[in-house]
Scaffold this motif. Structure first.
Motif, PDB file in Angstrom:
ATOM      1  N   THR A 169       0.499  -5.103   3.281  1.00  0.00           N
ATOM      2  CA  THR A 169       0.946  -6.334   2.657  1.00  0.00           C
ATOM      3  C   THR A 169       2.200  -6.819   3.381  1.00  0.00           C
ATOM      4  OG1 THR A 169       2.294  -5.070   1.121  1.00  0.00           O
ATOM      5  CG2 THR A 169       0.098  -5.676   0.377  1.00  0.00           C
TER       6      THR A 169
ATOM      7  N   SER B 222       3.371  -2.508   2.421  1.00  0.00           N
ATOM      8  CA  SER B 222       2.750  -1.375   1.740  1.00  0.00           C
ATOM      9  C   SER B 222       1.308  -1.319   2.190  1.00  0.00           C
ATOM     10  CB  SER B 222       2.860  -1.538   0.221  1.00  0.00           C
ATOM     11  OG  SER B 222       2.311  -2.763  -0.170  1.00  0.00           O
TER      12      SER B 222
ATOM     13  N   LYS C 281      -2.585  -1.066   2.225  1.00  0.00           N
ATOM     14  CA  LYS C 281      -3.514  -1.636   1.283  1.00  0.00           C
ATOM     15  C   LYS C 281      -4.919  -1.101   1.512  1.00  0.00           C
ATOM     16  CE  LYS C 281      -4.610  -6.114  -0.530  1.00  0.00           C
ATOM     17  NZ  LYS C 281      -4.500  -7.532  -0.331  1.00  0.00           N
TER      18      LYS C 281
ATOM     19  N   ALA D 281      -0.224   0.076  -1.731  1.00  0.00           N
ATOM     20  CA  ALA D 281      -0.179  -1.157  -2.502  1.00  0.00           C
ATOM     21  C   ALA D 281      -0.669  -0.874  -3.907  1.00  0.00           C
ATOM     22  CB  ALA D 281      -1.049  -2.205  -1.834  1.00  0.00           C
TER      23      ALA D 281
END
Lengths: 960, 347
Positions: free
Chosen positions: A824, A829, A831, B285
């Motif tokens: 992201t 981060s 994903k 995420a």
């Protein structure tokens, strides 16, 4: 976890995949590797080329091409079209004959092998008895005459290949009425040539290698004339009216012989050694062409003085007082003359000479004074200088296209204006969907621009970067400069020149912006040139800048090559792309990555030491970043320096040889001809291979470490306007990926257009991502809020793309050789990921975003990743979910150079080198298919032919 | 000093509580001690975490003998096989028939003192002739330290014996991880790399697969020396055989998914440096950002579950969706203990 749940079972998606993806190898561009035979049909106006790997390729009008492959993969020795037919016969080096036909099938002609045949001698006879040396397809189209090593001539029926044993012409029968003393001196030996009488199909001329020539009456099965040649025969040619023929010989002579009904043992009219009096090489083929004005064209291959010019590959054209010996840079395989083939025409009136040399096709216009060359629309010698890189640009705007063509046309003024003389068949393929450019970088510092829109890959424009530099090449080293009274009157033709004056000139990376016409090229010695398209010739100074990529790193010594010396002051450039700035990387290592942003006017470049950003508007270096690991000495010395230096020394020695050849034109020629070069190359390869085989075949299993060599090698550079720092403001950014699995992101501040020249471009490092698996990063891509890849610079400004979605959150795709990872942005981060190597044991070699349209509806298309692995497979991986869609085997995994040369287009096509001189074109898309589709109609000459054609059509109809 | 007290076998509680209880019982609240017990073979084994505590409790028959030592003067080498009986038992004879005379008893160090470097896993689902070895490269400086080569092996096929190409370990680097584990040997045939069969793959492909998995490499081999194999029948007499047998449904794909899932969790984390700050691990995420596609897949799988899927796969699914059921966790813990048992058995 999800990868264990087979995602492929969704029937809707499966159906869609069938509408989107399809793998086809569509056409081979370029010049066939190792051609071995040439044939021409004046009736079909088609040319056929056979190769040493058993391929035959037919070419007619641009776009008309056919390809066939003999299952045996044996060398094609001879190709003969059957007169007035859509058929041809090939002879392979295993002595087999093959009959091929062009037949129409659902609106397009196809080349198919119909029959094969191997001549069988009487039981117990030696293999030489049936070894075919000469083939004559008779004008009756019913029989083939096959001359053999034994001197016998066999007759086989067409198209069945049934041997007609009772019609065999034995050497005994031929020798019956030859004078005793002649007979004793020489036996018949093998049949060198068979030629049908141009006016009387019942007579054929038989030439035996020892010199005896016989005119044979097929009706009465006896010899009517004996021509007692005294020299070893090479070839024969009839004059058009059949009153005379000409023979050419091993000693470099040719002889004219009269044919009259009264004299049974004629004496030669004229015996000439054109390049005498000293011993000459053989004349292996000769044409005698009559013209309206009475002066014939005599065209012959070879015959050069043995001592001084024995290494030349020449074809001489003599027309009255004009004489030129066309000098080819590679061995002449064969040639033919295009002349008036109307049976009613009184004269030959030759119009063009078509020469198949080992490395290129050369066509000479014989009608225009000075005999200029004709620019071939196909069969381009891609390897004139070795290809070092390629770059494909899809959908070129018309304006840029026209400007490139116009720049190219100024380079082609020395070519003949003659329309392409080989114009058989009709191209019925739809027009290419768009204008595509393929740019190839070459070892000699040139970039060639190819029209890759359609089936015919042809050269539009050639750009040379050499003028910017001072090379040790001697400007007077021009083999075309010949004095008036030079003898023999050699003239170098063709473009094939495998020798690079300086390997540092080699082009390694190319980036063209199709909207602005900015072009960046980067080379072997760390040179980065930014160019602009100019329609006029111009003289200007090229600005220089240095980028010290080592910066503060102390104690290093570059052991590789030096940078190129630049030419100071004003340099004259011809119309086309003209360099205006040169950025020189220090150390001058090979440039390994390049990116250009034409809107921001920035160019980024990377080597094994680091990367830099240059503002080509203000001509100012913005920043450099050293990526070199402190302990990485190898990278500093230059990769594979030993191998390189060996290659270099080889090249230098060849260059020396060439020099000596040029300077010693009058003296005895030095030995270094192309075949010797090849031998040396082959030996070199063999040695290298042996070296490899000696090493035990075992592989070390070790995790990558930060201390590995070449981790700092910059593999990829990428410009993006995205959210790097926070999710409220997006900004220009530069991304770089290294061999050691590190991704650097720099935030850029580009002044607005009105202050672009006043304020400096600023850059600041914003992120550094270290992939723990440390595999080389080969691709970086930012996806917008709709998960669509960001558009190219200026694409939106030209209304060719939707503006990217700057509302939703952006994502970063990092492709390493082993994994695909989505992160992201702006907060990084992880994903999604796809661990390709862990799952399949293959590694990513090439990756591109490609747009795939559905063949069913016009309103659906999607972006996917097209990936080529080190196993030669092409995989399509969906965006943004990284799901493997489909996999096709494409290139043999052993074909390392093929894999390395592969380029994908933005619309799911691709190119890779199948030989140094040929690109294979493939398509992954159902929608964009560029493949030959053409029709060869049989001009209706005789009713017989008509019937045959009709039955052929019925045959195919029945088959379908 | 001896103390005797009772413990509820079904609810042993946590190791910390137990440790506190011991300190309380012995009235040594602030003294660091080593806790050990004798298992059914008479081996002195440590108790220092929940897992081996539970194991100890479950093997108590009915008495659990616990040894407590002050940490300062603790004799670490006391733990190990044969430590209590000092006589060759049947199991060690089976395992080391060739060298049991020379070799002293095996010493077991304290598990918390260092990371695991290797283990044998999935013993119960593999044929006895195979061995699945996990090498933990993560956190050690030791090189993996082995080489592989092409070779050929003989397979039994429907058409009789057939020679097929295979990949073999060709060399172990002295001092490397592979050699130091003793679980891999030269001429062992490599059958799988992290659950993916290598048959049909080239040496280079297998090399790339191993390097790609080098941080958590799981190799299934057919050892060249088949005499050291775990014999299935004797395993039930091992320290934990019956417990795994009963708790793990042995459906191969499920187990495979299990350990790959584990690998996924323990997988390398990439590092991010923001604005030349401190390196940080890149987080995953949030699951909310998981794609719609994955949701549809979960739904798909739910449907198929109703159509007769094994309930065990549903548990996996739950796990992947982020809501770990209690039942699953227990299973996972048992699974881990199995791994460690594997180490003990063959070391």
């Amino acid at each position: 976890m999800r990868r264990f749940l087979r995602p492929g079972h969704d029937p809707v998606r499966e159906r869609l995949k069938r509408d989107l993806f399809q793998f086809n190898k569509t056409v081979e561009h370029g010049f066939p590797h190792q051609p071995s035979a040439l044939g021409y049909s004046p009736f079909l106006r088609l040319m056929a080329i056979g190769t040493r790997s058993g391929a035959i390729k037919l070419y007619g009008a641009p776009g008309v091409e056919f390809m066939g492959l003999h299952e045996e993969n044996n060398t094609v020795m001879q190709i003969h079209f059957i007169p007035d037919q859509c058929q041809l016969v090939t002879l392979l080096d295993d002595n087999s004959l093959h009959l091929w036909s062009l037949k129409q099938h659902s609106g397009a002609s196809e080349l198919r092998e119909e029959h094969r045949f191997t001549l069988k001698g009487p039981p117990g006879s030696p293999p030489s008895a049936t070894q075919i040396t000469a083939v004559l397809p008779h004008s009756s189209r019913e029989v083939l005459y096959l001359g053999t090593e034994s001197g016998n001539i066999f007759v086989v029926e067409l198209p069945s290949f049934r041997a007609l044993e009772d019609r065999t012409i034995t050497s005994e029968a031929v020798l019956q009425r030859v004078p005793e003393d002649y007979c004793n001196r020489r036996s018949c030996e093998l049949v060198e040539a068979l030629r049908e009488h141009p006016k009387n199909p019942d007579q054929i001329l038989i030439g035996y290698s020892r010199g005896l020539i016989v005119l044979w009456d097929l009706q009465n099965n006896k010899a009517t004339h004996h021509f007692l040649g005294s020299q070893q025969l090479e070839n024969l040619y009839w004059q058009r009216d059949g009153s005379k023929f000409i023979s050419c010989h091993y000693d470099g002579s040719y002889t004219q012989w009269p044919v009259s009904s009264d004299n049974k043992q004629p004496e030669p009219l004229e015996n000439l050694v054109p390049y005498g009096p000293f011993p000459c090489k053989a004349i292996s083929k000769i044409y005698w062409q009559t013209t309206k004005n009475g002066l014939p064209y005599i065209i012959f291959q070879g015959g050069m003085p043995r001592a001084s010019y024995g290494d030349r590959h020449s074809i001489s054209v003599v027309h009255g007082s004009q004489q030129t010996a066309f000098d080819f840079t590679s061995r002449v395989i064969d040639f033919f003359i295009i002349f008036s083939s109307e049976p009613t025409a009184e004269f030959d009136d030759p119009s063009a000479m078509v020469v198949l040399a080992e490395e290129e096709l050369v066509v000479i216009d014989l009608k225009t004074a000075g005999w200029p060359a004709v620019h071939p629309p196909y069969l381009a010698s891609l390897h004139c200088s070795a290809i070092t890189c390629s770059h494909h640009v899809s959908n070129i705007p018309l304006k840029l296209w026209e400007r490139i063509i116009s720049a190219g046309s100024k380079q082609n003024i020395h070519y003949s204006n003659m329309p392409w003389p080989i114009d058989g068949g009709t191209n019925v393929a739809p027009d290419p969907p768009q204008r595509d450019l393929l740019l190839t970088g070459h070892e000699d510092g040139t970039v060639r621009f190819w029209d890759a829109s359609g089936v015919c890959l042809h050269l539009l424009y050639k750009l040379s970067t050499v003028r910017v530099f001072l090379t040790d090449a001697d400007p007077n080293d021009n083999m075309n400069t010949l004095g008036e009274d030079e003898w023999p009157p050699l003239r170098k033709v063709g473009t094939f020149d495998p020798y690079s004056d300086d390997p540092r000139l080699g082009i390694q990376k190319i980036y063209l912006c199709k909207y602005s016409g900015y072009l960046a090229v980067a080379g072997t010695a760390g040179q980065v040139l930014v160019m602009e398209l100019n329609d006029e010739d111009a003289e200007h100074v090229v600005d220089h800048a240095e980028a010290d990529l080592l910066q503060d790193q102390e104690g290093y010594r570059w052991k590789g090559h030096e940078k190129l010396k630049t030419r100071d002051g004003v340099v004259r450039f011809e119309a086309g792309f003209q360099p205006f700035v040169l950025v020189q990387c220090q150390p001058p290592a090979v440039v390994t990555s390049l990116a250009l942003h034409s809107e921001w006017k920035l160019v980024a470049f990377g080597t094994s030491h680091g990367f830099g950003l240059f503002d080509h508007q203000q001509k100012r270096l913005v920043f450099v970043k050293c990526t070199l690991h402190p302990s990485d000495q190898l990278a500093l010395e230059g990769p594979l320096s030993r191998v390189k230096s060996l290659k270099k020394s080889l090249r230098q020695s060849f260059r020396r040889i060439r020099r000596s050849r040029v300077s010693s034109r009058k003296r005895r020629g030095a030995g270094g001809n192309a075949s010797e070069v090849q031998e040396a190359n082959a030996k070199f390869d063999q040695d290298a291979l042996q070296e490899m085989e000696l090493a035990p075949v075992q592989r070390k299993i070790e995790a990558r470490s930060a201390e590995d060599s070449f981790t700092g090698f910059v593999r990829t550079l990428y410009f993006a306007d995205t959210f790097l720092r926070d999710s409220s403001r997006h900004c220009p950014s530069l991304w770089a990926g290294t061999n050691g699995g590190t991704v650097y992101a720099f935030c850029l501040r580009v002044p607005p257009a009105e202050r672009r020249m006043d304020e400096p471009v600023r850059a600041e490092q914003a992120k550094e991502i270290q992939l723990m698996h440390r595999a080389p990063v080969v691709g970086i891509l930012v996806l917008d809020g709709r998960s669509t890849p960001l558009p190219e610079p200026l694409e939106v400004a030209h209304d060719l793309s939707k503006s990217p979605d700057m509302q939703g959150s952006h994502q970063l795709l990092v492709v390493s050789e082993e994994q695909f990872k989505v992160f992201t942005l702006p907060k990084v981060s992880s994903k999604l990921k796809l661990k390709l190597t862990a799952l399949e044991g293959c590694r990513v070699r090439k990756v591109t975003v490609a747009n795939f349209g559905s063949c069913k509806t016009d309103d659906y298309s999607e972006n996917d990743l097209a990936v080529l692995t080190n196993l030669g497979d092409v995989q399509i991986i969906s965006l943004p979910f990284l799901k493997l869609q489909i996999r096709y085997p494409c290139i043999r995994k052993e074909d390392v150079s093929g894999i390395a040369s592969c380029v994908f287009t933005k619309y799911g096509q691709g190119f890779y080198l199948i030989s140094p001189s040929e690109f294979e074109r493939f398509s992954l898309s159902t929608k964009w298919l560029v493949e030959p589709r053409c029709v060869v109609d049989v001009p209706e000459v005789t009713s017989n032919n008509h019937v045959h054609n009709k039955s052929g059509m019925e045959n195919t109809a029945r088959k379908s | 000093e001896f103390r005797r007290f009772s413990l509820e076998r079904s609810k042993p509680g946590k190791f910390e509580e137990f440790y506190g209880l011991l300190q309380h019982v012995h009235k040594i609240p602030n003294v660091d001690v080593l806790v050990g017990y004798t298992d059914i073979h008479g081996d002195l084994l440590p108790i220092n975490n929940d897992d081996n505590y539970h194991k100890a409790v479950s093997t108590a028959n009915p008495l659990l003998r616990i040894f407590i030592q002050r940490k300062e003067d603790a004799d670490y080498s006391a733990f190990g096989t044969d430590t209590m009986t000092r006589k060759k038992n049947v199991l060690s004879n089976v395992l080391r028939p060739d060298n049991h005379k020379k070799k002293p008893h095996i010493v077991i160090s304290m598990p918390q003192d260092f990371r695991p470097v290797s283990s044998i896993i999935d013993v119960d689902i593999l044929p006895e002739t195979h061995r699945r070895v996990r090498l933990y490269k993560y956190g050690t400086d030791k090189p993996l330290g082995f080489y592989i080569r092409d070779g050929s092996s003989v397979r039994v096929t429907p058409h009789g014996l057939e020679k097929v190409p295979g990949i073999f370990i060709s060399r172990l680097v002295p001092g490397g991880l592979a050699q130091s584990t003793g679980l891999l040997a030269v001429n062992d045939e490599v059958l799988e790399v992290n659950g993916i069969e290598v048959s049909g793959k080239s040496l280079d492909q297998v090399t790339d697969m191993m390097i790609a998995n080098s941080r958590n490499l799981i190799i299934t081999v057919r050892p060249a020396n088949q005499r050291n194999n775990v014999v299935r029948n004797s395993r039930t007499s091992g320290s934990s055989g019956q417990s795994t047998e009963s708790s793990l449904p042995s459906s191969t794909p499920n187990i495979l998914a299990n350990f790959l899932q584990g690998e996924e969790e323990s997988d390398e984390e990439d590092i991010i440096i923001e604005d030349s700050g401190e390196p940080q691990q890149i987080p995953k995420a949030a699951p909310t950002s998981e794609s719609l596609e994955s949701l549809t897949q979960i739904e798909l799988l739910h449907e198929s579950t109703q159509n007769g899927f094994l309930p065990s796969s549903e548990m996996n699914l739950n796990h992947s969706a982020g809501s770990v059921s209690m039942e699953y966790e227990v299973q996972d813990a048992e699974h881990k203990s199995l791994e460690e048992d594997g180490t003990i058995i063959t070391l």
